[in-house]
Design a protein around this motif. Structure first.
Motif, PDB file in Angstrom:
ATOM      1  N   TRP A   1      -4.219  -6.869   8.739  1.00 54.27           N
ATOM      2  CA  TRP A   1      -4.198  -8.248   7.875  1.00 54.27           C
ATOM      3  C   TRP A   1      -4.965  -8.262   6.138  1.00 54.27           C
ATOM      4  CZ3 TRP A   1      -6.746 -12.420   5.687  1.00 54.27           C
ATOM      5  CH2 TRP A   1      -5.869 -13.448   5.282  1.00 54.27           C
TER       6      TRP A   1
ATOM      7  N   PHE B   1       0.758  -0.783  -0.499  1.00 58.77           N
ATOM      8  CA  PHE B   1       0.038  -0.459  -0.089  1.00 58.77           C
ATOM      9  C   PHE B   1       0.892   1.357  -0.379  1.00 58.77           C
ATOM     10  CE2 PHE B   1      -2.719  -3.434   2.002  1.00 58.77           C
ATOM     11  CZ  PHE B   1      -4.099  -2.921   1.201  1.00 58.77           C
TER      12      PHE B   1
ATOM     13  N   VAL C   1      -1.200   0.766   6.787  1.00 59.95           N
ATOM     14  CA  VAL C   1      -1.313   0.334   7.299  1.00 59.95           C
ATOM     15  C   VAL C   1      -2.051  -0.162   8.610  1.00 59.95           C
ATOM     16  CG1 VAL C   1      -1.420  -1.615   5.195  1.00 59.95           C
ATOM     17  CG2 VAL C   1       0.224  -1.151   7.798  1.00 59.95           C
TER      18      VAL C   1
HETATM   19 FE1  SF4 Z   1       0.702  -5.210   4.168  1.00 59.62          FE
HETATM   20 FE2  SF4 Z   1      -0.439  -5.973   6.576  1.00 59.62          FE
HETATM   21 FE3  SF4 Z   1      -1.335  -6.739   3.704  1.00 59.62          FE
HETATM   22 FE4  SF4 Z   1       1.572  -7.516   5.059  1.00 59.62          FE
HETATM   23  S1  SF4 Z   1      -0.689  -8.690   5.895  1.00 59.62           S
HETATM   24  S2  SF4 Z   1       0.876  -7.265   3.405  1.00 59.62           S
HETATM   25  S3  SF4 Z   1       1.492  -5.908   5.984  1.00 59.62           S
HETATM   26  S4  SF4 Z   1      -1.397  -5.118   4.767  1.00 59.62           S
END
Ligand code: SF4
Length: 76
Positions: free
Chosen positions: A68, A58, A63
């Motif tokens: 998740w 992202f 985030v």
């Molecule tokens: Fe990004 Fe969280 Fe997905 Fe891992 S779990 S790729 S840190 S959004």
């Protein structure tokens, strides 16, 4: 930029991103396992202990450390 990723973000939708991993629907995200969250994902770039941080997927947004998505990769 410190804009939080919204669940309505197209990438978030595609990856079933949830700001709270505990609200992940296992029917929609069968790869999810309890205990997984952005804070222990390989792609998370936040500072340890912070509530939010950048993620490689992202770009330009943050985030939730307790979030998740289906791109989760366990931190080595
Ligand atoms: Fe990004 Fe969280 Fe997905 Fe891992 S779990 S790729 S840190 S959004």
């Amino acid at each position: 930029d410190t804009t939080a990723v919204s669940e309505s973000d197209p990438t978030a939708k595609a990856l079933n991103y949830k700001p709270l991993a505990s609200s992940v629907d296992p029917a929609k995200s069968p790869t999810y396992k309890a205990g997984q969250m952005c804070a222990n994902c390989q792609l998370y770039q936040g500072t340890a202990g912070s509530s939010m941080g950048p993620c490689a997927i992202f770009g330009g947004k943050q985030v939730s450390a307790k979030g998740w998505c289906t791109a989760y990769v366990k931190k080595a």
